[in-house]
Design a protein around this motif. Sequence first.
Motif, PDB file in Angstrom:
ATOM      1  N   THR A  28       0.839  -1.208   0.000  1.00 39.89           N
ATOM      2  CA  THR A  28       0.000   0.000   0.000  1.00 39.89           C
ATOM      3  C   THR A  28       0.870   1.252   0.000  1.00 39.89           C
ATOM      4  O   THR A  28       0.618   2.185  -0.752  1.00 39.89           O
ATOM      5  CB  THR A  28      -0.944  -0.007   1.218  1.00 39.89           C
ATOM      6  OG1 THR A  28      -1.806  -1.146   1.115  1.00 39.89           O
ATOM      7  CG2 THR A  28      -1.769   1.263   1.289  1.00 39.89           C
ATOM      8  N   GLY A  31       2.343   1.578  -3.426  1.00 38.97           N
ATOM      9  CA  GLY A  31       1.410   1.673  -4.550  1.00 38.97           C
ATOM     10  C   GLY A  31       1.509   0.498  -5.500  1.00 38.97           C
ATOM     11  O   GLY A  31       1.311   0.657  -6.709  1.00 38.97           O
ATOM     12  N   VAL A  32       1.812  -0.693  -4.945  1.00 40.10           N
ATOM     13  CA  VAL A  32       1.887  -1.915  -5.756  1.00 40.10           C
ATOM     14  C   VAL A  32       0.962  -2.958  -5.148  1.00 40.10           C
ATOM     15  O   VAL A  32       0.501  -2.813  -4.015  1.00 40.10           O
ATOM     16  CB  VAL A  32       3.334  -2.470  -5.856  1.00 40.10           C
ATOM     17  CG1 VAL A  32       4.271  -1.453  -6.490  1.00 40.10           C
ATOM     18  CG2 VAL A  32       3.858  -2.917  -4.497  1.00 40.10           C
ATOM     19  N   HIS A  33       0.700  -4.021  -5.886  1.00 46.12           N
ATOM     20  CA  HIS A  33      -0.118  -5.125  -5.387  1.00 46.12           C
ATOM     21  C   HIS A  33       0.688  -5.881  -4.342  1.00 46.12           C
ATOM     22  O   HIS A  33       1.906  -6.031  -4.477  1.00 46.12           O
ATOM     23  CB  HIS A  33      -0.501  -6.046  -6.549  1.00 46.12           C
ATOM     24  CG  HIS A  33      -1.591  -6.998  -6.217  1.00 46.12           C
ATOM     25  ND1 HIS A  33      -1.348  -8.184  -5.569  1.00 46.12           N
ATOM     26  CD2 HIS A  33      -2.932  -6.925  -6.417  1.00 46.12           C
ATOM     27  CE1 HIS A  33      -2.497  -8.816  -5.396  1.00 46.12           C
ATOM     28  NE2 HIS A  33      -3.479  -8.072  -5.904  1.00 46.12           N
ATOM     29  N   ARG A  54      12.244   3.488  -4.034  1.00 46.52           N
ATOM     30  CA  ARG A  54      11.077   3.727  -3.180  1.00 46.52           C
ATOM     31  C   ARG A  54      11.068   2.762  -1.995  1.00 46.52           C
ATOM     32  O   ARG A  54      10.725   3.146  -0.874  1.00 46.52           O
ATOM     33  CB  ARG A  54       9.785   3.628  -3.989  1.00 46.52           C
ATOM     34  CG  ARG A  54       9.614   4.836  -4.896  1.00 46.52           C
ATOM     35  CD  ARG A  54       8.340   4.899  -5.724  1.00 46.52           C
ATOM     36  NE  ARG A  54       7.272   4.009  -5.414  1.00 46.52           N
ATOM     37  CZ  ARG A  54       6.694   3.181  -6.294  1.00 46.52           C
ATOM     38  NH1 ARG A  54       7.111   3.125  -7.535  1.00 46.52           N
ATOM     39  NH2 ARG A  54       5.687   2.420  -5.930  1.00 46.52           N
TER      40      ARG A  54
END
Length: 79
Positions: A28, A31-33, A54
Motif C-alpha cells: 500500500t 502503490g503496488v499489489h 522507493r
Amino acid sequence: MSADRENVYNRIAVLRAERGVSRRELATALGVHYQTVGYLERGEYSPSLHLALRIAGFFEVPVEVVFSLAPFPRLGTPQ
C-alpha cells in the motif's frame, strides 16, 4: 551467472519483520499489489530502479542495504 538474467538479492522480508510491517502495508505504501512484494522477496521479480529506490526510502536505508547482485551473508555468520 547466466548472461540472460542476473539475480537481484534482497532483504525486504528481513526489513519488514524488523519493523513489523506486513506485505500488504508495504505494498500500500509503495502503490503496488501485495503479491508484488512476495514476488520481490522470493527473487521471482527484479524491481525497477524507481521501485527499488522507493523501497529503500520506505525503510529509510540506502538501496545497497536492501538490494545486492551477490547473496547477502546469513545473519549471525561471521564475515
